[in-house]
Motif scaffolding. Structure first.
Motif: not given
Length: 291
Positions: A86-92, A94-104
């Protein structure tokens, strides 16, 4: 599973399900562009399946009262892998990086909730044990309340007793002070009358018609220490008897009747006849005559 157990297991189940869905979705979106979607699905299901398998095995060991550090470590490894994906997908992304990190953090949080549920199970008590504990605590509270009430009652009783003693002592002190004041006033009156210049002439003028030709000497009593007068002994007041005369009298009184009188009867008649002798001398004469 009782109602209290669901309070810890339902949040863990819900967060685990959400974490598995997110992990599968992220794997499909992240790896689906680089490989066939079937391969990405297998990878996602592999991560979720391994996590679910280790979780099921760990729960089975917990139900048996057992624990395995290896199984627990593997379960944490799958949770960390899911979190890493989840963290790797959030960092790579292009959009909504913060949202993906929030659920990682959800996979790690789900694993932590399962650990909390395991701790609750290991420390949970039966209703009977809980009832016994409540009874013991209530008994301890009752005993403490009774002890406090007893101490308060004893303290109140002691306070009442001390108050009564203090009041009685104060009354005694007031009576003594009043008595001393009265005596002091009486003494002052007597002293003033005794030292007065016209006291003697006034008293003489009153008694002159009653006792003509006599000049009385008026002296009022003096308040002061008195010297005790030594009383005269009976032997000093009456003529003393020699031992020989005493022996003769004792023998005569003793044999005045038949059978001979006892010592008590002899002593009574001896003193009734007006003779005087100490008890020690009288008993010594009795012993000499009897011997």
């Amino acid at each position: 599973m009782n109602i209290k157990a669901t309070k810890t297991v339902l949040p863990a189940v819900a967060m685990t399900a959400v974490s598995m869905v997110l992990t599968l979705a992220v794997v499909m979106m992240w790896l689906g562009t680089a490989m066939p979607w079937l391969v990405a699905l297998v990878v996602g299901l592999g991560i979720d399946g391994g996590w679910l398998a280790t979780l099921a095995y760990e729960r089975r060991l917990a139900a048996q009262g057992d624990h395995s550090n290896t199984v627990t470590g593997v379960g944490w490894a799958f949770g960390l892998v899911a979190t890493g994906v989840l963290i790797a997908h959030a960092l790579t992304a292009e959009a909504n990086t913060g949202a993906w990190l929030a659920v990682a953090w959800l996979p790690v949080a789900a694993k932590a909730l399962w650990m909390v549920h395991g701790l609750w199970e290991r420390t949970a008590l039966t209703p009977t044990a809980l009832g016994s504990i409540r009874g013991i605590q209530q008994e301890a509270r009752d005993e403490a309340a009774v002890a406090r009430a007893r101490l308060r009652s004893e303290a109140a009783t002691e306070e009442t007793r001390l108050t009564a003693v203090t009041q009685a002592g104060a009354r005694v002190a007031r009576v003594q002070a009043k008595t001393a004041q009265t005596l002091s006033e009486a003494w002052s009156t007597l002293e003033a009358a005794r030292k007065g210049e016209g006291t003697g002439s006034a008293l003489t003028s009153v008694t002159a018609p009653v006792t003509p030709g006599v000049t009385p000497r008026w002296e009022l009593p003096v308040w002061g220490p008195a010297e005790p007068v030594t009383a005269l002994s009976l032997e000093a007041a009456a003529p003393g008897l020699t031992d020989e005369a005493l022996d003769v009298l004792v023998d005569q009184i003793r044999h005045s009747e038949t059978p001979a009188l006892s010592y008590r009867e002899m002593a009574t008649r001896f003193r009734a006849a007006g003779h005087a002798a100490s008890e020690v001398r009288l008993r010594s004469a009795w012993k000499r005559m009897v011997a």
